[in-house]
Design a protein around this motif. Structure first.
Motif, PDB file in Angstrom:
ATOM      1  N   LYS A 253       0.836  -1.199   0.000  1.00 30.48           N
ATOM      2  CA  LYS A 253       0.000   0.000   0.000  1.00 30.48           C
ATOM      3  C   LYS A 253       0.871   1.250   0.000  1.00 30.48           C
ATOM      4  CE  LYS A 253      -4.103  -1.897   2.294  1.00 30.48           C
ATOM      5  NZ  LYS A 253      -5.092  -1.696   3.383  1.00 30.48           N
ATOM      6  N   GLY A 254       0.476   2.197  -0.827  1.00 30.41           N
ATOM      7  CA  GLY A 254       1.089   3.510  -0.793  1.00 30.41           C
ATOM      8  C   GLY A 254       0.309   4.433   0.120  1.00 30.41           C
ATOM      9  N   LEU A 255       0.696   5.704   0.093  1.00 30.48           N
ATOM     10  CA  LEU A 255       0.057   6.675   0.982  1.00 30.48           C
ATOM     11  C   LEU A 255      -1.428   6.795   0.684  1.00 30.48           C
ATOM     12  CD1 LEU A 255       0.531   8.778   3.205  1.00 30.48           C
ATOM     13  CD2 LEU A 255       0.984  10.455   1.406  1.00 30.48           C
ATOM     14  N   ILE A 256      -1.807   6.676  -0.596  1.00 35.50           N
ATOM     15  CA  ILE A 256      -3.214   6.774  -0.971  1.00 35.50           C
ATOM     16  C   ILE A 256      -4.010   5.623  -0.381  1.00 35.50           C
ATOM     17  CG2 ILE A 256      -4.814   6.674  -2.919  1.00 35.50           C
ATOM     18  CD1 ILE A 256      -3.438   9.319  -2.688  1.00 35.50           C
ATOM     19  N   GLN A 257      -3.490   4.383  -0.524  1.00 34.06           N
ATOM     20  CA  GLN A 257      -4.234   3.223  -0.017  1.00 34.06           C
ATOM     21  C   GLN A 257      -4.297   3.212   1.506  1.00 34.06           C
ATOM     22  OE1 GLN A 257      -1.830   2.959  -2.462  1.00 34.06           O
ATOM     23  NE2 GLN A 257      -2.324   1.310  -3.894  1.00 34.06           N
ATOM     24  N   LYS A 258      -3.250   3.694   2.164  1.00 37.57           N
ATOM     25  CA  LYS A 258      -3.264   3.735   3.626  1.00 37.57           C
ATOM     26  C   LYS A 258      -4.286   4.745   4.133  1.00 37.57           C
ATOM     27  CE  LYS A 258       1.630   2.501   4.037  1.00 37.57           C
ATOM     28  NZ  LYS A 258       2.971   2.995   4.439  1.00 37.57           N
ATOM     29  N   ALA A 259      -4.431   5.845   3.414  1.00 35.82           N
ATOM     30  CA  ALA A 259      -5.383   6.874   3.839  1.00 35.82           C
ATOM     31  C   ALA A 259      -6.816   6.403   3.710  1.00 35.82           C
ATOM     32  CB  ALA A 259      -5.184   8.149   3.019  1.00 35.82           C
ATOM     33  N   GLY A 260      -7.054   5.342   2.938  1.00 38.37           N
ATOM     34  CA  GLY A 260      -8.404   4.847   2.737  1.00 38.37           C
ATOM     35  C   GLY A 260      -9.001   4.154   3.941  1.00 38.37           C
ATOM     36  N   ASP A 261      -8.231   4.019   5.024  1.00 35.10           N
ATOM     37  CA  ASP A 261      -8.772   3.385   6.225  1.00 35.10           C
ATOM     38  C   ASP A 261      -9.808   4.266   6.927  1.00 35.10           C
ATOM     39  OD1 ASP A 261      -7.098   1.271   5.701  1.00 35.10           O
ATOM     40  OD2 ASP A 261      -5.481   2.023   6.993  1.00 35.10           O
ATOM     41  N   THR A 262      -9.840   5.564   6.585  1.00 37.14           N
ATOM     42  CA  THR A 262     -10.821   6.472   7.186  1.00 37.14           C
ATOM     43  C   THR A 262     -11.881   6.820   6.143  1.00 37.14           C
ATOM     44  OG1 THR A 262      -9.512   8.403   6.563  1.00 37.14           O
ATOM     45  CG2 THR A 262      -9.071   7.441   8.715  1.00 37.14           C
ATOM     46  N   PRO A 263     -13.167   6.971   6.548  1.00 37.01           N
ATOM     47  CA  PRO A 263     -14.232   7.217   5.566  1.00 37.01           C
ATOM     48  C   PRO A 263     -14.229   8.634   5.006  1.00 37.01           C
ATOM     49  CG  PRO A 263     -15.132   7.203   7.783  1.00 37.01           C
ATOM     50  CD  PRO A 263     -13.695   6.813   7.920  1.00 37.01           C
ATOM     51  N   ASP A 264     -13.661   9.609   5.748  1.00 38.45           N
ATOM     52  CA  ASP A 264     -13.688  10.998   5.304  1.00 38.45           C
ATOM     53  C   ASP A 264     -12.642  11.232   4.215  1.00 38.45           C
ATOM     54  OD1 ASP A 264     -15.646  11.480   7.190  1.00 38.45           O
ATOM     55  OD2 ASP A 264     -14.173  11.995   8.736  1.00 38.45           O
ATOM     56  N   ILE A 265     -12.896  12.266   3.391  1.00 41.25           N
ATOM     57  CA  ILE A 265     -11.948  12.640   2.349  1.00 41.25           C
ATOM     58  C   ILE A 265     -10.652  13.123   3.000  1.00 41.25           C
ATOM     59  CG2 ILE A 265     -11.481  14.247   0.467  1.00 41.25           C
ATOM     60  CD1 ILE A 265     -13.443  12.151  -0.315  1.00 41.25           C
ATOM     61  N   THR A 266      -9.529  12.561   2.563  1.00 38.72           N
ATOM     62  CA  THR A 266      -8.231  12.876   3.130  1.00 38.72           C
ATOM     63  C   THR A 266      -7.426  13.699   2.140  1.00 38.72           C
ATOM     64  OG1 THR A 266      -8.244  10.782   4.345  1.00 38.72           O
ATOM     65  CG2 THR A 266      -6.130  11.917   4.139  1.00 38.72           C
ATOM     66  N   ASP A 267      -6.877  14.801   2.612  1.00 39.65           N
ATOM     67  CA  ASP A 267      -5.999  15.632   1.797  1.00 39.65           C
ATOM     68  C   ASP A 267      -4.575  15.106   1.946  1.00 39.65           C
ATOM     69  OD1 ASP A 267      -4.474  17.549   0.569  1.00 39.65           O
ATOM     70  OD2 ASP A 267      -5.467  19.262   1.484  1.00 39.65           O
ATOM     71  N   VAL A 268      -4.051  14.504   0.868  1.00 43.54           N
ATOM     72  CA  VAL A 268      -2.715  13.904   0.931  1.00 43.54           C
ATOM     73  C   VAL A 268      -1.664  14.821   0.323  1.00 43.54           C
ATOM     74  CG1 VAL A 268      -3.476  11.507   1.015  1.00 43.54           C
ATOM     75  CG2 VAL A 268      -3.237  12.654  -1.198  1.00 43.54           C
ATOM     76  N   GLY A 269      -1.881  16.111   0.410  1.00 41.47           N
ATOM     77  CA  GLY A 269      -0.860  17.044  -0.039  1.00 41.47           C
ATOM     78  C   GLY A 269      -1.201  17.769  -1.320  1.00 41.47           C
ATOM     79  N   TRP A 270      -2.403  18.299  -1.407  1.00 44.26           N
ATOM     80  CA  TRP A 270      -2.794  19.010  -2.622  1.00 44.26           C
ATOM     81  C   TRP A 270      -2.046  20.327  -2.768  1.00 44.26           C
ATOM     82  CZ3 TRP A 270      -7.079  18.576  -6.277  1.00 44.26           C
ATOM     83  CH2 TRP A 270      -7.560  17.257  -6.366  1.00 44.26           C
ATOM     84  N   ASN A 271      -1.605  20.895  -1.673  1.00 42.81           N
ATOM     85  CA  ASN A 271      -0.910  22.183  -1.757  1.00 42.81           C
ATOM     86  C   ASN A 271       0.595  22.022  -1.918  1.00 42.81           C
ATOM     87  OD1 ASN A 271      -3.288  23.707  -1.420  1.00 42.81           O
ATOM     88  ND2 ASN A 271      -3.204  23.386   0.796  1.00 42.81           N
ATOM     89  N   ASN A 272       1.139  20.874  -1.551  1.00 43.05           N
ATOM     90  CA  ASN A 272       2.582  20.663  -1.664  1.00 43.05           C
ATOM     91  C   ASN A 272       2.880  19.230  -2.078  1.00 43.05           C
ATOM     92  OD1 ASN A 272       1.598  19.610   0.686  1.00 43.05           O
ATOM     93  ND2 ASN A 272       3.269  20.310   1.989  1.00 43.05           N
ATOM     94  N   PRO A 273       2.456  18.803  -3.286  1.00 42.32           N
ATOM     95  CA  PRO A 273       2.676  17.410  -3.685  1.00 42.32           C
ATOM     96  C   PRO A 273       4.145  17.061  -3.841  1.00 42.32           C
ATOM     97  CG  PRO A 273       1.883  18.725  -5.535  1.00 42.32           C
ATOM     98  CD  PRO A 273       1.779  19.578  -4.310  1.00 42.32           C
TER      99      PRO A 273
END
Length: 678
Positions: free
Chosen positions: A51-71
């Motif tokens: 799992k990458g950062l995207i798949q790990k963030a999927g453990d929570t139901p809410d929308i997760t910001d994984v760095g839209w301002n500083n990719p």
């Protein structure tokens, strides 16, 4: 027993083996349990071991910001098995390639959506994008292959060339050249590590295609490994993309419309300056008319009956060329993704499918005398040259009894194609990766942008791993930037401005006048928008200072204008299905629920499931962009997006969207629509 009697049982056994292998391949990796209209929808929901950062963030139901301002600050992989630079390159090229999609009722035969529609309309800008895609996808790879051949022929890499020469000589002596060729292909397909052994990688720009040795890159410095010129780049793939853009811009009159960006994405009906700025594509014909007038002749525009027919022929030919280039590029990308698959697509099955075709060909070539190959080839050439009456008669029968028989030979449109079924193009791969982000409630962030000039310094290079037959000093000297020599003659000090001649003063005067006119046009539009002009409302805010960022910038709310009103377009994922709405009451503190907005602030809302078409629109049209780019250096044109729903009344044109591509990518991946590209 005759040779024919010997070959027939061998061929039967070969075909039986191929069918057995193909059946085993089909059972090797079946699609997982999730359901969806296409393989892309299904694979985006599959649980991965890594799992990458995207798949790990999927453990929570809410929308997760994984760095839209500083990719660019991410050090952890967003998608497992794919580097962030490769991911950004895919998204960046996806944004250029796809700009008009429509929902279709059924999944395509290959069970992957985002296929090109048969009635794909031609425009010079689309031709430009197709040629640029062909360059970055195929031409750069072919250039690398040509330089690999030059390296082998040069004998500078003595050990590797000796092995190739020995294998070729033995195969030639034993009359096994064709089987050996197929055997090498099988090894390259089935066992990826042998690719780097047979063809060790080297920077493309560092190899001389004539001598096979080391050369100075055309850019003067080895700033990138995957470009023909070796130009510096901030992010992977940018140098090759800039090369492709400059290639198209350098083509003469046939590509004038493409170089100017005509029909840029989609031109709004009310785009300013479209009717007042002359058409750049008419420059060539007007120049020819002026030449005729100078010689006392009647301009062709007044009497020449061949101009329009020939222009139509050229456009039809360009359209056909665009379709052919697009088909070739699609097939190339599919083969690349079959040889080097990216998760979540199966990694073993595509290679075994290709091997299931190559193994029978290898066995058949080993058991068939060269005499039979030469006789069959001679028969084919003779029949093709002299058998036209028979060929035409057969084609007429096929056209009458089977009107769509040509589709049989289009592997990409066959449901049961054993080679290309389930193998994506790069656009289809990118769409699947975007859907993975949506399935895990963590949308993929936009790729970082290059706001600064890339540094003119050599890219990292491991001299020990390069087998170019040159010393480390020679490689370092070729890769390093050229020293800047002082020019002869008097030099102007930085404080002394260069002298302007009469022509530059005239051009500067008209540039200033044009800039003033554009600014005045924008001011008039703002006033007309206040009094209710619909067209003027759509033009408010499309011109803004460069580098200025708007808020909000995603991933759930995006700064935009609708009918001239400034606000935000919001994706409310708390509802089922998710709802897209525009509001002048910009959400604060994460409260996205449409019911919590102020009364009268929501100008439209539409369930994402009901979206049937999305089309990217240029902010000022292609002529307006030319004028702004020439006359106004400190401002940029901000584009828009047209969204249509099931009901014809559901048509919403968003304007002044700095994050237009990011909203488009979210909407195209967030639900279960099956898309076709136009």
């Amino acid at each position: 027993m005759s040779q024919k009697d010997e070959v027939v049982p061998i061929w039967n056994s070969v075909t039986t083996t191929a069918l057995t292998v193909n059946t085993a391949v089909e059972d090797a990796e079946k699609l997982p349990t999730p359901e969806g209209p296409t393989d892309s929808h299904v694979l985006s929901q599959v649980e991965q071991d890594e799992k990458g950062l995207i798949q790990k963030a999927g453990d929570t139901p809410d929308i997760t910001d994984v760095g839209w301002n500083n990719p660019a600050d991410h050090t952890e992989q967003l998608i497992a098995g794919l580097s962030n630079e490769d991911l950004w390159m895919l998204i960046r090229r996806f944004d250029k390639q796809v700009y008009n999609v429509k929902a279709v009722p059924e999944a395509p035969l290959q069970n992957l959506d985002l296929t090109r529609a048969d009635d794909d309309e031609f425009s010079p800008d689309k031709l430009r994008a197709t040629i640029e895609r062909f360059y970055t996808t195929i031409f750069v790879k072919l250039t690398s292959f040509v330089k690999h051949i030059a390296r082998l022929r040069s004998w500078k890499e003595t050990r590797r060339t000796s092995v190739f020469c020995a294998v070729y000589s033995i195969a030639w002596l034993l009359d096994l050249l064709v089987p050996t060729f197929f055997a090498v292909l099988i090894a390259l397909v089935v066992y990826p590590p042998c690719r780097a052994v047979m063809f060790p990688p080297a920077p493309i720009a560092l190899v001389d295609k004539e001598t096979g040795g080391v050369q100075k890159p055309k850019a003067g410095v080895l700033g990138s490994h995957d470009s023909v010129t070796g130009a510096p780049q901030n992010f992977k793939g940018e140098a090759a993309e800039q090369e492709a853009s400059n290639l198209v811009a350098g083509v003469a009159s046939v590509a004038v419309g493409s170089a100017a960006g005509k029909h840029d994405q989609g031109v709004p009906d009310d785009a300013p300056l479209e009717d007042t700025v002359p058409d750049a594509t008419d420059l060539v014909s007007h120049t020819a008319d002026a030449q005729s007038k100078a010689h006392g002749q009647v301009p062709s525009d007044h009497h020449d009956k061949t101009r329009q027919p020939m222009k139509k022929s050229v456009m039809d030919g360009a359209n056909m060329l665009m379709q052919i280039i697009a088909d070739i590029t699609d097939s190339w990308e599919k083969i690349e993704n079959a040889l080097s698959p990216t998760r979540p697509f199966p990694r073993l099955t595509p290679r075994l499918r290709l091997a299931a075709v190559l193994v029978p060909a290898c066995l058949l070539s080993a058991c068939t005398p060269l005499y039979i190959f030469s006789k069959v080839a001679g028969l084919g050439v003779g029949f093709g040259f002299f058998g036209d009456p028979i060929i035409q008669r057969g084609l007429s029968i096929l056209n009458r009894d089977f009107p769509h028989w040509q589709k049989i030979f289009e592997l990409q449109k066959q449901r049961d194609s054993s080679l290309l079924r389930g193998i994506p193009t790069n656009a289809q791969l990118t769409l699947t990766l975007l859907r993975i982000g949506e399935a895990n409630a963590s949308p993929l962030p936009p790729p970082p942008t290059s706001r600064t000039e890339p540094p003119s310094r050599p890219a990292s290079l491991n001299h020990e791993e390069l087998t170019l037959g040159a010393t480390s000093e020679e490689i370092h000297e070729a890769a390093s930037a050229q020293p800047t020599h002082q020019q002869q003659g008097p030099q102007l000090s930085p404080e002394t401005p260069p002298k302007k001649n009469f022509a530059s003063r005239v051009i500067g005067f008209f540039r200033g006048t044009t800039a003033t006119g554009v600014e005045s046009k924008q001011a008039i539009d703002r006033m007309r928008a206040v009094v209710g002009s619909r067209h003027a409302k759509n033009r408010v805010g499309v011109l803004r200072p460069k580098g200025r960022t708007e808020t909000p910038v995603g991933p759930v709310d995006f700064d935009a204008r609708y009918k001239g009103a400034h606000g935000a377009v919001v994706i409310d994922s708390t509802q089922e299905p998710p709802v897209l709405y525009f509001t002048t009451d910009i959400p604060q503190g994460g409260d996205l629920y449409v019911g919590h907005r102020k009364k009268g602030s929501v100008l439209f809302s539409i369930p994402v499931t009901d979206i049937r078409e999305m089309r990217k629109l240029g902010g000022m049209g292609w002529k307006g962009k030319l004028v702004v780019g020439w006359a106004i250096g400190g401002k940029e044109v901000v584009d828009g997006l047209l969204i249509k729903g099931k009901d014809p009344k559901q048509s919403y044109q968003l304007t002044a969207m700095g994050m237009r591509n990011q909203l488009f990518n979210r909407l195209i991946a967030i639900d279960g629509q099956v898309w076709a590209s136009f």
